[in-house]
Design a protein around this motif. Sequence first.
Motif, short mmCIF file in Angstrom:
data_model
loop_
_atom_site.label_atom_id
_atom_site.label_comp_id
_atom_site.label_asym_id
_atom_site.label_seq_id
_atom_site.Cartn_x
_atom_site.Cartn_y
_atom_site.Cartn_z
N VAL A 97 36.14 36.91 43.43
CA VAL A 97 36.18 38.34 43.74
C VAL A 97 35.90 38.54 45.23
O VAL A 97 35.32 37.68 45.89
N ASP A 98 36.31 39.70 45.75
CA ASP A 98 36.08 40.02 47.16
C ASP A 98 34.63 40.38 47.43
O ASP A 98 34.06 40.00 48.44
N ASP A 99 34.04 41.16 46.53
CA ASP A 99 32.69 41.69 46.73
C ASP A 99 31.97 41.64 45.39
O ASP A 99 32.23 42.47 44.51
N THR A 103 31.78 44.47 42.37
CA THR A 103 32.39 44.12 41.09
C THR A 103 31.40 44.33 39.95
O THR A 103 31.75 44.91 38.92
N GLU A 142 31.97 34.93 44.81
CA GLU A 142 32.36 35.50 46.09
C GLU A 142 32.14 34.43 47.14
O GLU A 142 31.00 34.01 47.37
N SER A 145 33.37 33.63 54.24
CA SER A 145 34.34 33.07 55.18
C SER A 145 33.78 31.99 56.04
O SER A 145 32.68 31.89 56.38
#
Length: 145
Positions: A97-99, A103, A142, A145
């Motif tokens: 998931v991104d966040d 979520t 998550e 980066s």
Amino acid sequence: MTIKSMHHVGITVTDLAATVAFFQELGLELEGEAHMEGTFVDGVIGLDGSRSRIAMMRTPDDRYRVEFSEFETPQSIDGSSYAPINALGLRHVAFVVDDLDDTLARLRPHGAEVVRNVETYQDVLKTCYVRGPEGILIELCEYFS
């Protein structure tokens, strides 16, 4: 090579509508729904006189699918859906998931419960297990980066 790709994972549930709503909130896309019955289906799954409704859902990148089935006949049997992670058999499905915090906030109104903690591993990822509808264990990850 014998396998070309993985097509889908199948999960049997008792409330298809609630399950679809939960996984749509998670971000899966509904590919289609169908009523399944007849000799072809019975021959494939090994249950005579089966009738079910299915929903095929896919990840946004179109790489993976999950098929949810709700049986009208024969009646579903308890497969220990609330078994702990160390029980034998298929135990969880994992999604990136991104966040993670966002979520979880969106899934809680749909009944999601974090199994224990949200944990962070070094500067690599934040992850947790969640119980969704029907006790389905979902790992959410998550990656940083």
